[in-house]
Design a protein around this motif. Structure first.
Motif, mmCIF file in Angstrom:
data_model
loop_
_atom_site.group_PDB
_atom_site.id
_atom_site.type_symbol
_atom_site.label_atom_id
_atom_site.label_comp_id
_atom_site.label_asym_id
_atom_site.label_seq_id
_atom_site.Cartn_x
_atom_site.Cartn_y
_atom_site.Cartn_z
ATOM 1 N N SER A 18 0.813 -1.212 0.000
ATOM 2 C CA SER A 18 0.000 0.000 0.000
ATOM 3 C C SER A 18 0.849 1.265 0.000
ATOM 4 N N GLN A 19 2.140 1.146 0.324
ATOM 5 C CA GLN A 19 3.032 2.303 0.323
ATOM 6 C C GLN A 19 3.544 2.654 -1.069
ATOM 7 N N LEU A 20 3.375 1.757 -2.012
ATOM 8 C CA LEU A 20 4.047 1.894 -3.302
ATOM 9 C C LEU A 20 3.197 2.632 -4.329
ATOM 10 N N VAL A 21 3.792 3.642 -4.929
ATOM 11 C CA VAL A 21 3.230 4.323 -6.102
ATOM 12 C C VAL A 21 4.143 3.936 -7.258
ATOM 13 N N GLU A 22 3.773 2.895 -7.964
ATOM 14 C CA GLU A 22 4.643 2.247 -8.949
ATOM 15 C C GLU A 22 4.088 2.501 -10.346
ATOM 16 N N LEU A 23 4.857 3.202 -11.174
ATOM 17 C CA LEU A 23 4.305 3.739 -12.412
ATOM 18 C C LEU A 23 5.116 3.353 -13.645
ATOM 19 N N ASP A 24 4.403 3.205 -14.740
ATOM 20 C CA ASP A 24 5.016 3.047 -16.060
ATOM 21 C C ASP A 24 5.190 4.435 -16.671
ATOM 22 N N TRP A 25 5.979 4.530 -17.727
ATOM 23 C CA TRP A 25 6.124 5.813 -18.405
ATOM 24 C C TRP A 25 4.761 6.352 -18.848
ATOM 25 N N ASN A 26 4.589 7.639 -18.638
ATOM 26 C CA ASN A 26 3.375 8.368 -19.016
ATOM 27 C C ASN A 26 2.156 8.005 -18.174
ATOM 28 N N GLU A 27 2.400 7.383 -17.036
ATOM 29 C CA GLU A 27 1.350 7.209 -16.038
ATOM 30 C C GLU A 27 1.517 8.268 -14.952
ATOM 31 N N SER A 28 0.414 8.612 -14.312
ATOM 32 C CA SER A 28 0.423 9.658 -13.285
ATOM 33 C C SER A 28 -0.322 9.178 -12.053
ATOM 34 N N SER A 29 -0.072 9.862 -10.947
ATOM 35 C CA SER A 29 -0.769 9.547 -9.709
ATOM 36 C C SER A 29 -0.977 10.818 -8.908
ATOM 37 N N GLU A 30 -2.191 10.983 -8.367
ATOM 38 C CA GLU A 30 -2.442 12.073 -7.431
ATOM 39 C C GLU A 30 -2.010 11.588 -6.051
ATOM 40 N N LEU A 31 -0.976 12.181 -5.512
ATOM 41 C CA LEU A 31 -0.439 11.773 -4.217
ATOM 42 C C LEU A 31 -1.339 12.229 -3.078
ATOM 43 N N GLU A 32 -1.806 13.452 -3.191
ATOM 44 C CA GLU A 32 -2.754 14.064 -2.264
ATOM 45 C C GLU A 32 -3.251 15.324 -2.949
ATOM 46 N N SER A 33 -4.168 16.033 -2.342
ATOM 47 C CA SER A 33 -4.726 17.224 -2.972
ATOM 48 C C SER A 33 -3.625 18.235 -3.299
#
Length: 359
Positions: A206-221
């Motif tokens: 649950s701690q991992l923000v694991e991304l491929d190229w050109n993927e994004s994630s909202e970490l927090e507001s």
């Protein structure tokens, strides 16, 4: 009698080979080597457009070694034949501060040498590629320059909101460092596949923000991370490119910051600028380059071009001043950044190891 002696020699040689093989297997199966992706993670990797024929690939064809020497020959030559001035004659002028006293309401960067630094942006702490112990599988290889080995994980602020890892090479992902930080890290931001190491080392999925190229994630507001291409390679053991390497764009309420990781020059820098037309700060690789691997690290004459392609308001260079991972003089990257700033009219921020620079 002669036949018996020959057989004895053969048995001794076979025994030595077996012992060497067993020792190698035991060595590369140490926890510090991590673990190759498996299970659901491997299935996700197989769906990546950047993964085919069993490994990840750069966006453009990239020859890793461009000389007549193989990768292993070049490594042996590096270990046995270092030119003069690859290591400074006197200790680096670094500063050790009380990291816990840093003002939390200020945007700043503290550089620890090479590619390790703490970014404080809009009240959040991003620790990038921290290597405080070993930049190689064994401690006697890639030893830090005198004066640079002054910080350890215990010196960092008690809370690291985000640990950012650009790829899994030893000089960017240090097993002992991330193990000691585990209970102080909120989230880990890493390229696809690198999360396998962290799960193996005790981090929660649950701690991992694991991304491929050109993927994004909202970490927090108000905080977003975008995983972007780099031109490099990966691997901690005998198999390369089973995990991804990346650059990142951090978008926070106060600054948009490009974390370049390790990358040779390529059209991806210009492509990134088209998607992010206003970059406040770009942190670029500058050092450990060589003509033998000129496509996977930024060469001196390409540093200014990469910065110009990105169009960032301010530039910082890293990947130098702590380890001699190539054959150029240790301080040549310091001249490179000055030349690039002059020739391309860059707004260059010059860092001193350990001293906060306010952004």
């Amino acid at each position: 009698m002669r036949k018996r002696r020959i057989m004895t020699v053969i048995y001794i040689i076979l025994g030595m080979i077996i012992v060497a093989c067993v020792a190698t297997v035991l060595f590369i199966n140490q926890p510090s080597f991590g673990r190759l992706p498996q299970g659901e993670r491997l299935e996700r990797i197989k769906q990546s457009p950047n993964f085919h024929n069993g490994q990840f690939h750069n966006l453009q064809p990239t020859q890793m070694m461009t000389s007549k020497h193989s990768r292993w020959e070049a490594m042996l030559r590096f270990l046995t034949d270092k030119p003069q001035r690859t290591i400074p004659d006197k200790p680096i002028d670094a500063v050790k501060i009380d990291m816990r006293s840093l003002p939390t309401d200020s945007n700043l960067i503290v550089w620890f040498g090479h590619s390790s630094y703490l970014l404080q942006l809009s009240g959040r702490r991003f620790l990038v590629d921290p290597v405080f112990y070993n930049a190689a599988p064994v401690s006697f290889v890639n030893k830090p320059f005198p004066g640079t080995d002054i910080y350890k994980p215990s010196d960092l602020p008690d809370r690291i909101d985000y640990l950012v890892i650009s790829h899994d090479h030893w000089d960017h992902l240090d097993y002992q460092t991330v193990k000691e930080l585990r209970n102080r890290v909120g989230k880990v931001i890493c390229p696809l596949g690198v999360g396998e190491h962290f799960e193996y080392w005790g981090y929660d999925k649950s701690q991992l923000v694991e991304l491929d190229w050109n993927e994004s994630s909202e970490l927090e507001s108000g905080f977003n991370v975008h995983c972007l291409p780099a031109r490099h390679f990966s691997g901690r053991g005998l198999q390369s490119n089973r995990t991804l390497w990346a650059s990142f764009m951090l978008c926070t309420p106060s600054l948009t910051t490009f974390i370049g990781g390790d990358s040779g020059y390529g059209p991806h820098f210009k492509d990134i600028s088209t998607h992010f037309p206003h970059i406040d700060l770009a942190i670029l690789e500058n050092g450990q380059y060589n003509e033998d691997w000129k496509y996977i690290h930024t060469m001196p004459h390409e540093l200014g071009k990469a910065a110009q392609d990105l169009g960032a308001d301010r530039i910082i260079t890293v990947h130098h001043s702590k380890y001699a991972l190539s054959r150029h003089p240790w301080n040549e990257p310091l001249k490179n950044e000055q030349d690039a700033a002059r020739d391309y009219h860059l707004n260059l921020i010059i860092l001193r190891i350990g001293l906060p620079a306010f952004l």
